[in-house]
Every structure is written in C-alpha cells, then in structure tokens.
Motif scaffolding. Structure first.
Motif, PDB file in Angstrom:
ATOM      1  N   PRO A 273       0.826  -1.206   0.000  1.00 33.87           N
ATOM      2  CA  PRO A 273       0.000   0.000   0.000  1.00 33.87           C
ATOM      3  C   PRO A 273       0.859   1.255   0.000  1.00 33.87           C
ATOM      4  CG  PRO A 273      -0.721  -1.542   1.696  1.00 33.87           C
ATOM      5  CD  PRO A 273       0.579  -2.043   1.188  1.00 33.87           C
ATOM      6  N   PRO A 274       0.312   2.373  -0.478  1.00 37.53           N
ATOM      7  CA  PRO A 274       1.047   3.635  -0.399  1.00 37.53           C
ATOM      8  C   PRO A 274       1.087   4.139   1.032  1.00 37.53           C
ATOM      9  CG  PRO A 274      -1.170   4.004  -1.245  1.00 37.53           C
ATOM     10  CD  PRO A 274      -0.998   2.510  -1.133  1.00 37.53           C
ATOM     11  N   ALA A 275       1.844   5.195   1.260  1.00 42.88           N
ATOM     12  CA  ALA A 275       1.942   5.769   2.595  1.00 42.88           C
ATOM     13  C   ALA A 275       0.685   6.549   2.975  1.00 42.88           C
ATOM     14  CB  ALA A 275       3.167   6.675   2.677  1.00 42.88           C
ATOM     15  N   ILE A 276      -0.207   6.762   2.019  1.00 41.37           N
ATOM     16  CA  ILE A 276      -1.482   7.444   2.280  1.00 41.37           C
ATOM     17  C   ILE A 276      -2.446   6.429   2.885  1.00 41.37           C
ATOM     18  CG2 ILE A 276      -3.412   8.709   1.259  1.00 41.37           C
ATOM     19  CD1 ILE A 276      -1.482   9.311  -1.125  1.00 41.37           C
ATOM     20  N   VAL A 277      -2.974   6.723   4.064  1.00 37.98           N
ATOM     21  CA  VAL A 277      -3.905   5.819   4.733  1.00 37.98           C
ATOM     22  C   VAL A 277      -5.309   6.042   4.181  1.00 37.98           C
ATOM     23  CG1 VAL A 277      -4.943   5.161   6.934  1.00 37.98           C
ATOM     24  CG2 VAL A 277      -2.509   5.730   6.821  1.00 37.98           C
ATOM     25  N   SER A 278      -5.963   4.960   3.757  1.00 39.85           N
ATOM     26  CA  SER A 278      -7.349   5.019   3.299  1.00 39.85           C
ATOM     27  C   SER A 278      -8.011   3.689   3.618  1.00 39.85           C
ATOM     28  CB  SER A 278      -7.426   5.313   1.799  1.00 39.85           C
ATOM     29  OG  SER A 278      -6.850   4.249   1.055  1.00 39.85           O
ATOM     30  N   ILE A 279      -9.344   3.662   3.480  1.00 38.23           N
ATOM     31  CA  ILE A 279     -10.118   2.442   3.776  1.00 38.23           C
ATOM     32  C   ILE A 279     -10.795   1.948   2.506  1.00 38.23           C
ATOM     33  CG2 ILE A 279     -12.091   1.489   5.034  1.00 38.23           C
ATOM     34  CD1 ILE A 279     -11.574   3.395   7.271  1.00 38.23           C
ATOM     35  N   PHE A 280     -10.675   0.668   2.251  1.00 39.00           N
ATOM     36  CA  PHE A 280     -11.410   0.026   1.162  1.00 39.00           C
ATOM     37  C   PHE A 280     -12.606  -0.710   1.764  1.00 39.00           C
ATOM     38  CE2 PHE A 280     -12.344  -3.879  -1.131  1.00 39.00           C
ATOM     39  CZ  PHE A 280     -12.499  -3.449  -2.429  1.00 39.00           C
ATOM     40  N   LEU A 281     -13.804  -0.388   1.263  1.00 40.60           N
ATOM     41  CA  LEU A 281     -15.017  -1.055   1.739  1.00 40.60           C
ATOM     42  C   LEU A 281     -15.655  -1.944   0.675  1.00 40.60           C
ATOM     43  CD1 LEU A 281     -16.900   1.744   3.743  1.00 40.60           C
ATOM     44  CD2 LEU A 281     -15.469  -0.104   4.634  1.00 40.60           C
ATOM     45  N   GLY A 282     -15.316  -1.734  -0.576  1.00 42.94           N
ATOM     46  CA  GLY A 282     -15.990  -2.446  -1.653  1.00 42.94           C
ATOM     47  C   GLY A 282     -17.213  -1.664  -2.101  1.00 42.94           C
ATOM     48  N   ASP A 283     -17.635  -1.905  -3.329  1.00 42.29           N
ATOM     49  CA  ASP A 283     -18.706  -1.105  -3.917  1.00 42.29           C
ATOM     50  C   ASP A 283     -20.033  -1.257  -3.188  1.00 42.29           C
ATOM     51  OD1 ASP A 283     -16.948  -0.157  -5.781  1.00 42.29           O
ATOM     52  OD2 ASP A 283     -17.451  -1.665  -7.288  1.00 42.29           O
ATOM     53  N   GLU A 284     -20.389  -2.494  -2.824  1.00 40.54           N
ATOM     54  CA  GLU A 284     -21.707  -2.714  -2.245  1.00 40.54           C
ATOM     55  C   GLU A 284     -21.868  -2.001  -0.907  1.00 40.54           C
ATOM     56  OE1 GLU A 284     -24.820  -6.311  -1.111  1.00 40.54           O
ATOM     57  OE2 GLU A 284     -22.850  -6.803  -1.915  1.00 40.54           O
ATOM     58  N   LEU A 285     -20.915  -2.181  -0.015  1.00 37.55           N
ATOM     59  CA  LEU A 285     -21.020  -1.552   1.297  1.00 37.55           C
ATOM     60  C   LEU A 285     -20.929  -0.032   1.179  1.00 37.55           C
ATOM     61  CD1 LEU A 285     -21.448  -2.059   4.258  1.00 37.55           C
ATOM     62  CD2 LEU A 285     -18.995  -2.459   4.516  1.00 37.55           C
ATOM     63  N   THR A 286     -20.099   0.447   0.263  1.00 38.60           N
ATOM     64  CA  THR A 286     -20.006   1.894   0.042  1.00 38.60           C
ATOM     65  C   THR A 286     -21.333   2.453  -0.437  1.00 38.60           C
ATOM     66  OG1 THR A 286     -17.647   1.692  -0.487  1.00 38.60           O
ATOM     67  CG2 THR A 286     -18.755   3.704  -1.195  1.00 38.60           C
ATOM     68  N   GLU A 287     -22.011   1.728  -1.335  1.00 39.38           N
ATOM     69  CA  GLU A 287     -23.314   2.173  -1.818  1.00 39.38           C
ATOM     70  C   GLU A 287     -24.349   2.202  -0.688  1.00 39.38           C
ATOM     71  OE1 GLU A 287     -24.445  -0.246  -5.122  1.00 39.38           O
ATOM     72  OE2 GLU A 287     -22.649   0.264  -6.285  1.00 39.38           O
ATOM     73  N   ILE A 288     -24.267   1.243   0.211  1.00 43.50           N
ATOM     74  CA  ILE A 288     -25.184   1.225   1.360  1.00 43.50           C
ATOM     75  C   ILE A 288     -24.959   2.461   2.229  1.00 43.50           C
ATOM     76  CG2 ILE A 288     -25.708   0.026   3.524  1.00 43.50           C
ATOM     77  CD1 ILE A 288     -25.115  -2.605   2.021  1.00 43.50           C
ATOM     78  N   LEU A 289     -23.696   2.797   2.492  1.00 47.38           N
ATOM     79  CA  LEU A 289     -23.403   3.975   3.303  1.00 47.38           C
ATOM     80  C   LEU A 289     -23.843   5.251   2.602  1.00 47.38           C
ATOM     81  CD1 LEU A 289     -19.900   3.207   4.877  1.00 47.38           C
ATOM     82  CD2 LEU A 289     -22.172   2.648   5.725  1.00 47.38           C
ATOM     83  N   ASN A 290     -23.669   5.303   1.278  1.00 46.29           N
ATOM     84  CA  ASN A 290     -24.120   6.474   0.521  1.00 46.29           C
ATOM     85  C   ASN A 290     -25.632   6.636   0.624  1.00 46.29           C
ATOM     86  OD1 ASN A 290     -21.528   7.150  -0.300  1.00 46.29           O
ATOM     87  ND2 ASN A 290     -21.675   6.028  -2.239  1.00 46.29           N
ATOM     88  N   ALA A 291     -26.350   5.510   0.533  1.00 50.97           N
ATOM     89  CA  ALA A 291     -27.811   5.553   0.642  1.00 50.97           C
ATOM     90  C   ALA A 291     -28.235   6.038   2.025  1.00 50.97           C
ATOM     91  CB  ALA A 291     -28.396   4.176   0.347  1.00 50.97           C
TER      92      ALA A 291
END
Length: 702
Positions: free
Chosen positions: A387-405
């Motif tokens: 991974p790069p030195a930039i910290v981020s979170i991967f949730l996957g498309d489905e869970l991300t769409e649920i959070l967006n909703a």
C-alpha cells in the motif's frame, strides 16, 4: 483419523501449560481463582501463585525443562529472556528443583541496556517483569517460557506488551458501553482478535555469509537486477521446492507443539519469498505467537542450511515482505461486532461499529502511519507491491453504496432487501466474498474484519494493534457519551451514523492505490501523505494524539515521548549502520574487484598490441575505458558518502538528525549504489566475489 493426524492432534499444544493442563493439574479452587484473574484482570494472590508455580514446575520438569525465563518484548523490536535454573541448594550439599509463586509472578532483569527513550538513567539498572496469565507459559529448548510485561522501577512501561494489554482493556471498556445500549447485558468482555500473515525470504546460508550487508543490515545494499526476477509471475502459489517444504513442515511441527495454529503456507510473489499464516487469536496471544513464528523461522532455517530474511526489502527491484494483520472485535459470548448480521438490530449495531472504525482511521490516520514507520518499511510502502503511505479504507462497492444511501436518505437497491432506514429493514445479505481484498489498500474491509496491510515483515504487531485498539476505543467513547444521553435511541443513532458517514467518507477509497492520480485526489480530500519515517514520527507527539492515549491510560505522556525518541534513534542508527557497511563493502570487495579486472584488461590490451598493430583491441579498450570512468565516479561518490556520514553526526536534535540521514546520507548511498550495480554488470564474475541476485534468489533450488 490416520496415525499421523492423531499424532498431530496429540502433539498440538503438548509444550504449553494451557487451560486443559491447568484444569487437570490444579486444585479446583486454585484453578477457579486463576481463571477469575485471567477473565477479570484482577491481582493474583501469592498463595494461589505458589500453587500454580509448583504445579507448573512439576509439569515443566516432566517435559524436560531445567530452566525458566520471563519472556518479554522490550522496545528493541525483538524478544528478550534471562534464564534461571530450577536448581536450589537443599542445605546438605545436594540440589532440589524449586520454583516459587514470587518467581512466577515477578522477575527482576537488568534493564540498563534496553532502550528507554529517557524514561530512566543508564545507572538505574532495575526493571521488573510481571507474568501475563492471559498468555500461556510454554516450553522451548528445555526452558519454561513465561510471557511477561516489562516495566521500570518507577512503573513506566518499557515494553510493547504492557500498552497492548492496556489498549485491549480500553477497547473492551468502551465497546461494552455500546453493547449495553443494544441490550447486550450478558457480555462481560470484548476482545480484539488478530490473524497476522507473515511473509519472509529463504536463501542458502552460504550466500548469506558472503554478504556483509545481509548479515549486518538484513538487506542488500548493492545488487544489479537479475535477468529474470518475478516478471513471469511463476513463483506465486507455485510448487514448493523440496528443501523449502521440509523446512516448512518442521516449522509447523514446532509451532503446533507450542500451541500456535499455523494454518497456511505458500510461495509468495518474489523468487525465494514465502508466507505463513496462523488462525486468529486474541491480540496479546497473537502478538506472542507472531514473535515465536519469527524466531522459529530463523532457528529452523539454520538447521536446514538456510537463512530466513525478515527485512521489509531485502532485494531492490524485487517485492519486499509485509505482514498483513487481520483485525476484528468480538464479545466473550461469540458475537463478531464487524459481522453485518441478519436482523435489523444486528444491522444497526454493525453499522455503528463500522462507522466508528471509519471515523477512527480518518481522525487518526497519522498515528496508523506512525505505527508502521521504520527505515526498512520506507523502502516498501508505495513501491507498487505494498500500500502507499497514504492511509485510506477500502469497503468495496456494495457496502459503500449502502453507506451512501444512508447518508443521503435514498433507497438502496442491491442484492437482497432494500435498506430504508437504520433498524427498519434487514441489510442485504453480505457474504464475505462481495469485497475484494484490494492489495493496494492500506486498510481493507474483508467481510467481517479489517486487513491492515502496511506493516513490514519484521514488525512486532503490538505497535499497530495498540494504535488500532485505542483509536477505535476513543471513537466508541465519543459515540456512547452522546447516545447515553439520548431520549430517542433509534432516531439519534440514525442521525449519528449518517453524520459520521458524511464527515468521514473522505477516507473511503475503493480504487487503485498505485495510481498517481490517487496522490492528487488524496491531497484534495485533505488526507495526509507521510512518505518517510522522519515525516511521520512527529505525529506521535501531536497534542491530540498524546491526549487520546493518556485519556485511555494506554500511554502516559512520558511513555509516548520516550517511544518517539526511541523510534527516531532507531531510524538514524539503522541508516548509519547501513552507510558504514556500504563503505566497508566498497573498500573491501568492490574496489579490489574493479582494480583487479582493470589490471587484467590493461595487461591484455598491452599484450595484444605487442603482438602486432593489426590485432583488434577495441572491445577490451572500450570496456576498460567504461570501467575506468565508473571507477573514478565510484571513488568520488564513496568520498561523498563518507563526508555526509561524518557531517550528520554533529546534529544534536534527534528529528533533525533523522531528516539529515534521510535527505543526505540515504541520497549519497543511493548514488553510490547506482555506480556499484553498473560495475557488477561489467566486472568479470571471477573477480566479483559478492553473490549476485541471481545466485542468491536461486540458491534454494532443489
């Protein structure tokens, strides 16, 4: 069940003073008292300790043990141990085997030579080890190993185990407050569990002994790229070579005897690179087990004429080694708090813990970066293999769409039912394989856990887990402080989750972390990009981070500053050792090889010319000319490295010193390496005595 399977089942944990052994051997009242101590973290009474020690000693002696040691994890990155025999004089010139409760519970090793970062003066030699009864004692090499914490005379933590235990307690305390809001009054404890995947290299020991850089630094400081590296992608999950297979089998057998659930092993991406992964266990036990895994990888390798390399980047241009830590949190009643669940109430609970992790990673992304900072890991992070030195979170498309909703109060139409609002309907069934692992993500959700992928291979996992446990505990505290005052829990819970998603969605990134555009996008989002260890370490002592650790009693302010000092010193010392080793190798190996080959070429040119002017010598002259120019450059760059290494020693401020090593000494080392690697490709192998990458990476070939 086959005889071999029976033997494995019988051998597993055979050298561990585990719960089964304690239940069989300890008096019932003593066993109950010990279990109470383990479950509640209460003080172990001396009379109970005396009985436990006596029984433990008898068991250990039956297994062939003659000594005992308090096994601890000082801030050196490796474990430490001082061995004492069970032998005591009986007053009549004979010896008896004795082990008291006092000796079990507390030891007193000399602590003067361990790093303390200013916590104590060198002349203050006393340190104490205290038994961690939650991690079972075990026998290795005829010695009873007692896992312990390590602290100074005045009580400050001098190790990694003590703050880890504190962080586990902080997480449990705050998670239980959340669970009470959901009606889980039967839960008494919440634990963080870890499954670390350990990568490593195996090379022939004879090659290792011919490379001073591998012996002193753990990585090669020189080495031209081999004609064939990992381009063909034929090593990953490939057939395991016979010699490596025998090594892996013995590692498994030794680990199983020590109660370590070694489960998976395979070839990794790079030539000579492999991986071993255990089954999950509680964070402090997993930390002990991972230290054992690293120790046994090295000791068993030596028995097979091999050397195990745990450096993050042993070979330039070849994938380095990481340690992927799979982290989850669950209750003592068996509830995985990161499991989406199948009912509305479970969904709401899952979403609250999920957004707590998201907020924690966003708020404390700098601390997570600090937790994986080292000179070795700087070579690996962001090198298109980690991974790069930039910290981020991967949730996957489905869970991300649920959070967006949820954030936007819109309908989610996906696999299964529709999510209208929190607690109203069932979240769509969320099987583990709906999220990819995303190898470019530092922190990825993988179904019912998170995978923290930024750790280097040689890391003690305690540091990153301490940070992860504590930052999540801190956010859970903020959530419960708010929700415990709620008049309408369901409504306020919904508002809290939606607000958290909105405020912290910037940390969610499901794309390619290697894409250069991600660096620009991350900057636009306001995410930090702490590229090197000197860039990252000052975040450790930022007031907000210090206050957070102190608030949860994981570190005192003094303990934080001590660790900051130790990390800076370790970085500078590491680079200094590498620079000195590089100069020594150039002087003793490279320059003699270059001079000898130039002399040979010059003699050949003169000999051919003496035989007649019509004999062509252009090949030899061109080669000699090219090597001579590189040799001249070699001398200049060697002198520059020497000057830079001497100059930085005048710097007193530890952070400025670390920056100088990074900017000046590392730069000079890289410039010198370029010349040496080019010379390696030109100088005759008869003169070039240092094993090449091709020779090293193919040294275990039967």
């Amino acid at each position: 069940m086959s005889d071999n399977s029976k033997n494995i089942a019988e051998r597993f944990g055979s050298m561990v003073f585990n719960d089964k052994v304690m239940k069989e051997r300890l008096p019932k009242d003593v066993y109950k008292a010990l279990r109470k101590t383990i479950a509640n973290g209460t003080h172990l009474e001396l009379d109970v300790a005396n009985v436990v020690a006596s029984v433990m000693k008898e068991w250990a002696v039956e297994k062939g043990a003659t000594h005992f040691t308090h096994w601890f994890q000082p801030m050196t990155g490796v474990t430490a141990e001082k061995h004492d025999s069970f032998i005591m004089p009986d007053g009549e010139g004979r010896a008896i085997m004795e082990f008291s409760g006092k000796a079990l519970v507390k030891g007193e090793p000399d602590a003067s030579s361990f790093p303390s970062g200013g916590l104590r003066s060198t002349f203050e030699a006393r340190g104490y080890t205290a038994w961690d009864p939650t991690s079972y004692a075990f026998i290795k090499d005829n010695t009873l190993y007692i896992p312990t914490a390590f602290c100074s005379y005045s009580g400050e933590a001098l190790d990694k185990k003590t703050p880890l235990l504190r962080s586990m307690e902080a997480l449990s305390r705050q998670a239980l407050r959340v669970l009470r809001l959901f009606g889980h009054n039967d839960c008494k404890r919440v634990v963080s569990s870890v499954g670390p995947e350990q990568e490593y290299f195996l090379i022939d020991k004879s090659m290792y002994l011919k490379r001073p850089d591998l012996m002193y630094c753990g990585r090669t400081l020189f080495g031209a790229r081999p004609p064939k590296g990992q381009e063909m992608e034929d090593h990953y999950f490939g057939a395991i070579k016979n010699r490596v297979s025998k090594f892996m089998r013995e590692v498994d057998e030794e680990l199983w005897k020590l109660g370590v659930y070694a489960k998976t092993e395979h070839n990794e991406v790079a030539p000579a690179q492999h991986e071993i992964a255990p089954i999950y266990s509680e964070s402090n036990i997993a930390t002990d087990h991972n230290q054992l895994i690293m120790e046994l990888l090295k000791s068993v390798a030596a028995k097979h004429g091999l050397t195990c390399l745990l450096h993050e980047k042993p070979f330039a241009g070849i994938n380095g080694s990481g340690k992927h830590v799979n982290w989850s949190i669950s209750t003592d009643t068996g509830i995985n708090l990161l499991e989406p669940g199948d009912t509305p109430f479970e969904n709401a609970q899952f979403l609250l813990f999920l957004v707590a992790v998201i907020k924690a990673v966003d708020d404390y992304q700098d601390l997570l970066r600090v937790s994986v900072a080292s000179a070795g890991n700087d070579h690996r992070l962001g090198a298109n293999e980690a991974p790069p030195a930039i910290v981020s979170i991967f949730l996957g498309d489905e869970l991300t769409e649920i959070l967006n909703a949820l954030e936007n109060d819109t309908l989610y139409v996906g696999k299964g039912k529709t999510l209208m609002e929190i607690g109203a309907t069932v979240l769509p069934h969320f099987p583990k394989d709906t999220t990819d692992r995303n190898r470019t993500s530092p922190f990825a959700f993988t179904g019912n856990k998170f995978e923290f992928r930024m750790l280097g291979s040689a890391f003690n996992i305690a540091g990153p887990i301490i940070v992860l446990n504590t930052i999540v505990a801190d956010v859970l505290k903020q959530f419960t402080d708010e929700l415990e005052e709620s008049k309408d829990f369901r409504v306020d819970l919904s508002k809290l989750i939606k607000r958290t998603i909105k405020e912290h969605k910037r940390i969610i990134f499901n794309g390619n972390g290697y894409d250069p555009d991600w660096v620009k996008e991350a900057e636009r989002r306001g995410l930090s990009n702490l590229k090197t260890t000197p860039d990252a370490l000052p975040a450790f002592i930022r007031p907000k981070n210090v206050e957070m650790f102190v608030r949860h009693n994981v570190f005192s302010e003094h303990e934080i500053h001590s660790r900051y000092e130790i990390l800076l010193e370790n970085y500078s010392k590491t680079i200094n050792i590498e620079a000195l080793t590089m100069m020594d190798m150039v002087n003793k190996y490279v320059i003699p090889a270059v001079i000898a080959y130039q002399n040979e070429l010059a003699q050949l040119v003169l000999s051919k010319k003496s035989l007649g002017a019509d004999i062509p010598v252009s090949l030899e002259e061109n080669l000699l000319s090219k090597i001579a120019r590189l040799a001249d450059c070699l001398g200049k760059r060697l002198e520059n490295l020497s000057q830079q290494t001497i100059a930085v020693r005048e710097i007193k401020d530890k952070l400025e010193l670390a920056r100088a090593y990074r900017e000046k000494v590392c730069t000079a080392m890289n410039e010198l390496r370029l010349v040496v690697d080019e010379l390696e490709l030109l100088v005759s192998s008869r003169h070039w005595t240092l094993p090449t990458y091709t020779e090293i990476l193919n040294s275990v070939n039967e």
